[in-house]
Design an enzyme around this catalytic site. Structure first.
Site, PDB file in Angstrom:
ATOM      1  N   ASP A 215      46.993  38.765  43.839  1.00  0.00           N
ATOM      2  CA  ASP A 215      46.942  37.808  45.200  1.00  0.00           C
ATOM      3  C   ASP A 215      46.939  37.545  46.466  1.00  0.00           C
ATOM      4  O   ASP A 215      48.285  37.768  46.953  1.00  0.00           O
ATOM      5  CB  ASP A 215      47.885  36.191  44.058  1.00  0.00           C
ATOM      6  CG  ASP A 215      46.711  35.926  42.776  1.00  0.00           C
ATOM      7  OD1 ASP A 215      46.227  35.493  42.421  1.00  0.00           O
ATOM      8  OD2 ASP A 215      47.920  34.599  42.900  1.00  0.00           O
TER       9      ASP A 215
ATOM     10  N   PHE B 294      48.805  42.618  50.984  1.00  0.00           N
ATOM     11  CA  PHE B 294      50.333  43.010  51.219  1.00  0.00           C
ATOM     12  C   PHE B 294      50.497  42.697  52.397  1.00  0.00           C
ATOM     13  O   PHE B 294      51.710  42.865  52.955  1.00  0.00           O
ATOM     14  CB  PHE B 294      50.657  44.154  50.715  1.00  0.00           C
ATOM     15  CG  PHE B 294      50.186  44.472  49.708  1.00  0.00           C
ATOM     16  CD1 PHE B 294      51.480  44.217  48.872  1.00  0.00           C
ATOM     17  CD2 PHE B 294      49.720  45.245  48.899  1.00  0.00           C
ATOM     18  CE1 PHE B 294      51.459  44.642  47.174  1.00  0.00           C
ATOM     19  CE2 PHE B 294      50.194  45.634  47.284  1.00  0.00           C
ATOM     20  CZ  PHE B 294      50.571  45.516  46.664  1.00  0.00           C
TER      21      PHE B 294
ATOM     22  N   HIS C 247      55.086  49.537  41.069  1.00  0.00           N
ATOM     23  CA  HIS C 247      54.720  47.640  42.500  1.00  0.00           C
ATOM     24  C   HIS C 247      56.282  47.902  43.185  1.00  0.00           C
ATOM     25  O   HIS C 247      56.703  48.487  42.857  1.00  0.00           O
ATOM     26  CB  HIS C 247      54.300  46.577  42.000  1.00  0.00           C
ATOM     27  CG  HIS C 247      54.005  45.896  42.433  1.00  0.00           C
ATOM     28  ND1 HIS C 247      54.590  45.161  43.565  1.00  0.00           N
ATOM     29  CD2 HIS C 247      52.782  45.225  42.551  1.00  0.00           C
ATOM     30  CE1 HIS C 247      54.149  44.147  43.878  1.00  0.00           C
ATOM     31  NE2 HIS C 247      53.127  44.284  43.582  1.00  0.00           N
TER      32      HIS C 247
END
Length: 221
Positions: A65, A78, A187
């Site tokens: 997102d 990012f 992640h």
């Protein structure tokens, strides 16, 4: 609201953008931007494509997102605009680059410099409502970005895909690994990194090694 894609991408994705679901998506996004505060700015929704032409793509990083805080999202996964405090995941990305390649933490978290070198910084969902993570999920963006990944997999060779975390791994599950390099790890979020699933992955040096083998210029991370 105008949905204008870089011409090199428009050629590849024109048929996808003529699908009924995409028209529904456009109506949804237009309504959201008209009635709510949403991010990124309208002219930055397709920034990942604007900065990295289809022919130029060498590396793909998949996010989920856009950031949903005021002034953060700039259309590149990012990445944050110049002068914006680094979010935790971005801090951990820079720390791994420092550990991997010995490079200093940069002053700016704006990753335009990566995109201009051939890195497609692709979020699965390209828009979001302020303060509401995931608020534009399941409206059609995921189908569109799946098509982007599939098109890259089908029509290009020797692309390096960096898949960070379970979501990105699932998103990239159909990449043709006989043609492309797929590097997977946890992640960069603190939750994952603190469990030992991020640091030490060496994805940045590995990506450059792969590019060098193909006679392509390495990324200046």
């Amino acid at each position: 609201m105008v949905f204008k894609l870089d011409p090199t991408w428009h050629v590849e994705l024109e048929k996808e953008m003529e699908q009924p679901y995409f028209n529904t998506l456009k109506d949804f996004v237009t309504q959201e931007y008209t009635t709510r505060r949403c991010f990124p700015r309208p002219d930055e929704i397709f920034a990942a494509f604007d900065y990295c032409a289809f022919q130029a793509v060498k590396v793909v990083i998949i996010g989920q997102d856009p950031y949903h805080g005021l002034g953060q999202a700039n259309g590149l996964c990012f990445s944050v605009s110049d002068g914006v405090t680094f979010p935790p995941s971005l801090i951990n990305i820079f720390k791994e680059i420092q550990n991997d390649l010995g490079l200093p933490i940069p002053i700016s978290g704006n990753l335009e410099r990566w995109a201009k070198q051939g890195i497609l910084l692709l979020n699965a969902t390209l828009t979001v409502r302020e303060g509401e993570a995931g608020s534009h999920q399941n409206q059609g963006w995921e189908q569109f970005t799946d098509a982007v990944i599939q098109t890259l997999s089908n029509k290009k060779e020797h692309v390096v895909f960096l898949l960070w975390g379970g979501f990105a791994k699932k998103k990239g599950s159909k990449i043709d690994r006989s043609k492309h390099t797929v590097l997977e790890t946890g992640h960069p979020s603190p939750l994952s990194a603190n469990r030992g699933l991020w640091f030490g992955n060496h994805h940045f040096s590995q990506a450059n090694t792969c590019l060098k083998k193909q006679g392509l210029s390495e990324i200046e991370w």
